[in-house]
Design a protein around this motif. Structure first.
Motif, PDB file in Angstrom:
ATOM      1  N   ASP A 108    -161.536  24.234  -0.798  1.00 31.25           N
ATOM      2  CA  ASP A 108    -161.072  24.465   0.567  1.00 31.25           C
ATOM      3  C   ASP A 108    -162.050  23.940   1.619  1.00 31.25           C
ATOM      4  O   ASP A 108    -161.666  23.618   2.730  1.00 31.25           O
ATOM      5  CB  ASP A 108    -160.816  25.956   0.797  1.00 31.25           C
ATOM      6  CG  ASP A 108    -162.078  26.790   0.702  1.00 31.25           C
ATOM      7  OD1 ASP A 108    -162.981  26.413  -0.093  1.00 31.25           O
ATOM      8  OD2 ASP A 108    -162.179  27.804   1.421  1.00 31.25           O
ATOM      9  N   GLU A 109    -163.337  23.797   1.278  1.00 27.13           N
ATOM     10  CA  GLU A 109    -164.339  23.329   2.237  1.00 27.13           C
ATOM     11  C   GLU A 109    -164.689  21.854   2.061  1.00 27.13           C
ATOM     12  O   GLU A 109    -165.260  21.231   2.964  1.00 27.13           O
ATOM     13  CB  GLU A 109    -165.625  24.156   2.101  1.00 27.13           C
ATOM     14  CG  GLU A 109    -165.451  25.625   2.426  1.00 27.13           C
ATOM     15  CD  GLU A 109    -166.761  26.396   2.299  1.00 27.13           C
ATOM     16  OE1 GLU A 109    -167.826  25.727   2.233  1.00 27.13           O
ATOM     17  OE2 GLU A 109    -166.727  27.638   2.267  1.00 27.13           O
TER      18      GLU A 109
ATOM     19  N   ASP B 290    -162.017  28.855  -3.552  1.00 27.66           N
ATOM     20  CA  ASP B 290    -162.494  29.551  -2.359  1.00 27.66           C
ATOM     21  C   ASP B 290    -163.714  30.367  -2.737  1.00 27.66           C
ATOM     22  O   ASP B 290    -163.959  30.645  -3.919  1.00 27.66           O
ATOM     23  CB  ASP B 290    -161.387  30.449  -1.802  1.00 27.66           C
ATOM     24  CG  ASP B 290    -161.629  30.838  -0.340  1.00 27.66           C
ATOM     25  OD1 ASP B 290    -162.757  30.581   0.150  1.00 27.66           O
ATOM     26  OD2 ASP B 290    -160.710  31.392   0.282  1.00 27.66           O
ATOM     27  N   LYS B 291    -164.486  30.783  -1.750  1.00 25.38           N
ATOM     28  CA  LYS B 291    -165.633  31.648  -1.997  1.00 25.38           C
ATOM     29  C   LYS B 291    -165.642  32.856  -1.048  1.00 25.38           C
ATOM     30  O   LYS B 291    -166.596  33.650  -1.048  1.00 25.38           O
ATOM     31  CB  LYS B 291    -166.954  30.867  -1.829  1.00 25.38           C
ATOM     32  CG  LYS B 291    -167.238  30.420  -0.404  1.00 25.38           C
ATOM     33  CD  LYS B 291    -168.606  29.802  -0.311  1.00 25.38           C
ATOM     34  CE  LYS B 291    -168.912  29.360   1.128  1.00 25.38           C
ATOM     35  NZ  LYS B 291    -168.873  30.446   2.091  1.00 25.38           N
ATOM     36  N   ASP B 292    -164.645  32.982  -0.195  1.00 25.90           N
ATOM     37  CA  ASP B 292    -164.667  34.006   0.852  1.00 25.90           C
ATOM     38  C   ASP B 292    -163.598  35.090   0.669  1.00 25.90           C
ATOM     39  O   ASP B 292    -163.473  35.975   1.518  1.00 25.90           O
ATOM     40  CB  ASP B 292    -164.491  33.344   2.227  1.00 25.90           C
ATOM     41  CG  ASP B 292    -165.570  32.320   2.505  1.00 25.90           C
ATOM     42  OD1 ASP B 292    -166.754  32.648   2.302  1.00 25.90           O
ATOM     43  OD2 ASP B 292    -165.218  31.201   2.919  1.00 25.90           O
ATOM     44  N   ARG B 293    -162.844  35.080  -0.433  1.00 23.87           N
ATOM     45  CA  ARG B 293    -161.790  36.081  -0.629  1.00 23.87           C
ATOM     46  C   ARG B 293    -162.430  37.384  -1.116  1.00 23.87           C
ATOM     47  O   ARG B 293    -163.196  37.394  -2.090  1.00 23.87           O
ATOM     48  CB  ARG B 293    -160.757  35.613  -1.636  1.00 23.87           C
ATOM     49  CG  ARG B 293    -159.937  34.403  -1.191  1.00 23.87           C
ATOM     50  CD  ARG B 293    -158.834  34.108  -2.225  1.00 23.87           C
ATOM     51  NE  ARG B 293    -157.910  35.235  -2.333  1.00 23.87           N
ATOM     52  CZ  ARG B 293    -156.801  35.371  -1.605  1.00 23.87           C
ATOM     53  NH1 ARG B 293    -156.462  34.426  -0.726  1.00 23.87           N
ATOM     54  NH2 ARG B 293    -156.009  36.430  -1.751  1.00 23.87           N
ATOM     55  N   PRO B 294    -162.093  38.509  -0.491  1.00 24.44           N
ATOM     56  CA  PRO B 294    -162.659  39.797  -0.944  1.00 24.44           C
ATOM     57  C   PRO B 294    -161.969  40.354  -2.181  1.00 24.44           C
ATOM     58  O   PRO B 294    -162.479  41.272  -2.821  1.00 24.44           O
ATOM     59  CB  PRO B 294    -162.430  40.720   0.257  1.00 24.44           C
ATOM     60  CG  PRO B 294    -161.213  40.159   0.927  1.00 24.44           C
ATOM     61  CD  PRO B 294    -161.272  38.674   0.724  1.00 24.44           C
TER      62      PRO B 294
ATOM     63  N   TYR C 299    -162.727  30.978  -8.703  1.00 23.77           N
ATOM     64  CA  TYR C 299    -163.213  31.371  -7.386  1.00 23.77           C
ATOM     65  C   TYR C 299    -164.676  31.787  -7.509  1.00 23.77           C
ATOM     66  O   TYR C 299    -165.106  32.277  -8.570  1.00 23.77           O
ATOM     67  CB  TYR C 299    -162.408  32.551  -6.831  1.00 23.77           C
ATOM     68  CG  TYR C 299    -160.977  32.213  -6.465  1.00 23.77           C
ATOM     69  CD1 TYR C 299    -160.647  31.897  -5.144  1.00 23.77           C
ATOM     70  CD2 TYR C 299    -159.970  32.218  -7.428  1.00 23.77           C
ATOM     71  CE1 TYR C 299    -159.329  31.600  -4.809  1.00 23.77           C
ATOM     72  CE2 TYR C 299    -158.666  31.908  -7.097  1.00 23.77           C
ATOM     73  CZ  TYR C 299    -158.343  31.600  -5.774  1.00 23.77           C
ATOM     74  OH  TYR C 299    -157.048  31.296  -5.440  1.00 23.77           O
TER      75      TYR C 299
ATOM     76  N   PRO D  85    -167.430  36.859  -3.783  1.00 19.15           N
ATOM     77  CA  PRO D  85    -168.421  37.312  -2.811  1.00 19.15           C
ATOM     78  C   PRO D  85    -168.976  38.683  -3.170  1.00 19.15           C
ATOM     79  O   PRO D  85    -168.609  39.277  -4.193  1.00 19.15           O
ATOM     80  CB  PRO D  85    -167.611  37.352  -1.511  1.00 19.15           C
ATOM     81  CG  PRO D  85    -166.240  37.677  -1.945  1.00 19.15           C
ATOM     82  CD  PRO D  85    -166.055  36.998  -3.276  1.00 19.15           C
ATOM     83  N   ASP D  86    -169.846  39.193  -2.310  1.00 20.68           N
ATOM     84  CA  ASP D  86    -170.389  40.540  -2.516  1.00 20.68           C
ATOM     85  C   ASP D  86    -169.296  41.595  -2.289  1.00 20.68           C
ATOM     86  O   ASP D  86    -168.374  41.397  -1.478  1.00 20.68           O
ATOM     87  CB  ASP D  86    -171.555  40.787  -1.555  1.00 20.68           C
ATOM     88  CG  ASP D  86    -172.757  39.901  -1.871  1.00 20.68           C
ATOM     89  OD1 ASP D  86    -172.870  39.457  -3.029  1.00 20.68           O
ATOM     90  OD2 ASP D  86    -173.563  39.649  -0.948  1.00 20.68           O
TER      91      ASP D  86
ATOM     92  N   TYR E  90    -171.745  23.279  -3.693  1.00 17.42           N
ATOM     93  CA  TYR E  90    -172.664  24.401  -3.562  1.00 17.42           C
ATOM     94  C   TYR E  90    -173.606  24.433  -4.758  1.00 17.42           C
ATOM     95  O   TYR E  90    -173.247  24.056  -5.878  1.00 17.42           O
ATOM     96  CB  TYR E  90    -171.890  25.724  -3.476  1.00 17.42           C
ATOM     97  CG  TYR E  90    -171.434  26.047  -2.073  1.00 17.42           C
ATOM     98  CD1 TYR E  90    -172.028  27.068  -1.349  1.00 17.42           C
ATOM     99  CD2 TYR E  90    -170.406  25.324  -1.471  1.00 17.42           C
ATOM    100  CE1 TYR E  90    -171.622  27.368  -0.060  1.00 17.42           C
ATOM    101  CE2 TYR E  90    -169.985  25.616  -0.186  1.00 17.42           C
ATOM    102  CZ  TYR E  90    -170.606  26.643   0.523  1.00 17.42           C
ATOM    103  OH  TYR E  90    -170.204  26.928   1.808  1.00 17.42           O
TER     104      TYR E  90
END
Length: 417
Positions: free
Chosen positions: A96-97, A40-44, A56, A59-60, A101
């Motif tokens: 997941d997508e 994933d790339k969207d987990r905070p 993983y 993210p920022d 990238y």
């Protein structure tokens, strides 16, 4: 240098103790970095129960154990999260997508977005360099466009050339040494046209198809004479224009068409000879006086006026029909008996003469008693004639003289196709 330049793998130092630790660490980093597949790339923040080796894209502003790893590849190894700093050009697969990238140095972007940037290129060259006029340049011995077999409903393929307005061109240009020799398409109008050129400068319209009717037209200047543009279109084109020649062509192919200007005829080649398909010879003639016929003598009837005379084949001064060319002709005559005083012939005969002698076909007779102004003869015959061969009508009385009456007497004929 204690690490490798690109992947920052730890190097074993000389005389280092426990070299296996460094070696195993390098292998673990390779395991994390080679063929990167992130979940994933969207987990905070990290997941609560990661598995060994999970990766993983961080993210920022991440939280938890990922604090300080923003933009890195986080890998769970030995029960802890380690951060791997990416470098420009790295590729990672997002599980997941289902998307690849690319790391540009400023961040991770979908590889598909990079490919989509090809949609608005200023130019594209295949083995060639595009320019402002030719945005797509291809240098090859062939090019293939095929239907898309991945689409169930597919099967068609069309190449569209879209122009701005009817006064513009949408055409294919065929060139020699980059100089146009033929243009095919919509050229300054809605009619489909084919234009050709010997020098790439002056073009002659060889073919035009009317947009409204689909009618195929050949230009009046097909013999090479420049076609004027000032004349009305109807004057510049005809349904079929053929270049006239003074004589039949020497030989030909079955079905070819030609114009013989000397004969004034449209002809076609039937496989053996050139035969008329238009302006076939035909005539209708009459005599303007009662023709006297002595008893017992075959006498030529002086048909001396023509009601119609295509090609001038009927010669009024000689009272004969002259075949303009070799062919099959149907000829006929009608004669009406007129009494001379009290003479009463016992037989009235008529026949066709060919070349000054009886034709051998085309003869009629009426036996007495003959009724003045009523009794008549009809002749109908088909004769093969050579070019220049002539046909005349002769008549004879037996037992007494008489006349062939001007009224109701005629001579006619026509060439058979």
């Amino acid at each position: 240098m204690s690490t490798t330049r690109n992947l920052a793998l730890p190097l074993i130092a000389a005389a280092q103790a426990q070299k296996h630790v460094t070696h195993n660490e390098a292998l673990a980093l390779l395991d994390a970095l080679v063929q990167i597949a992130c979940l994933d790339k969207d987990r905070p923040a990290p997941p609560p129960s990661p598995a060994e080796g999970d990766r993983y894209l961080v993210p920022d502003d991440p939280g938890g154990a990922w604090t300080g790893l923003a933009g890195q590849v986080a890998c769970f190894q030995g029960g802890v999260w380690i951060g791997l700093v990416p470098r420009p050009g790295w590729l990672a697969w997002l599980v997941d997508e289902g998307e690849a990238y690319l790391f540009t140095g400023a961040g991770w972007i979908p590889l598909a977005a990079t490919l989509r940037s090809l949609r608005n290129l200023a130019g594209l060259g295949v083995n060639a360099v595009p320019d402002a006029e030719n945005r797509l340049a291809v240098k090859a011995d062939g090019a293939l466009f095929s239907w898309d077999e991945t689409k169930p409903e597919a099967g068609d393929i069309r190449l569209a050339l879209n122009r701005r307005a009817a006064g513009r061109d949408a055409a294919l240009s065929f060139q020699t040494g980059f100089s146009a020799r033929a243009l095919f398409g919509l050229l300054g109008g809605d009619d489909l046209a084919l234009k050709v050129s010997g020098d790439g400068a002056a073009f002659v319209t060889a073919l035009s198809v009317a947009a409204g009717s689909g009618r195929v037209r050949l230009p009046a200047g097909l013999d090479g004479t420049p076609v004027g543009t000032a004349e009305p279109a109807a004057a510049r084109f005809s349904a079929l224009t053929l270049v006239p020649a003074s004589a039949d062509p020497a030989g030909g192919a079955l079905g070819q068409i030609a114009v013989n200007s000397s004969a004034g005829a449209l002809k076609w080649f039937d496989g053996a000879k050139w035969a008329r398909i238009a302006n076939l010879a035909k005539f209708s003639a009459r005599t303007n006086y009662d023709n006297y016929i002595p008893a017992g003598a075959w006498t030529r009837i002086a048909f001396n006026e023509a009601d119609s005379n295509d090609q001038g084949a009927f010669r009024a001064g000689q009272n004969r029909f002259v075949a303009p060319e070799a062919g099959l002709y149907r000829l006929g005559a009608a004669l009406t008996y007129r009494r001379n005083g009290t003479s009463q012939p016992s037989l009235f005969e008529a026949r066709l003469y060919r070349g000054g002698a009886p034709a051998g076909r085309g003869r009629s007779a009426a036996a007495g008693p003959l009724a003045d102004g009523v009794s008549g003869l009809l002749i109908d015959a088909v004769l093969p004639l050579a070019a220049g061969e002539w046909v005349e009508v002769f008549a004879r009385f037996t037992g007494a003289d008489g006349y062939a009456a001007a009224a109701d007497s005629a001579f006619h004929g026509a060439q058979l196709p």
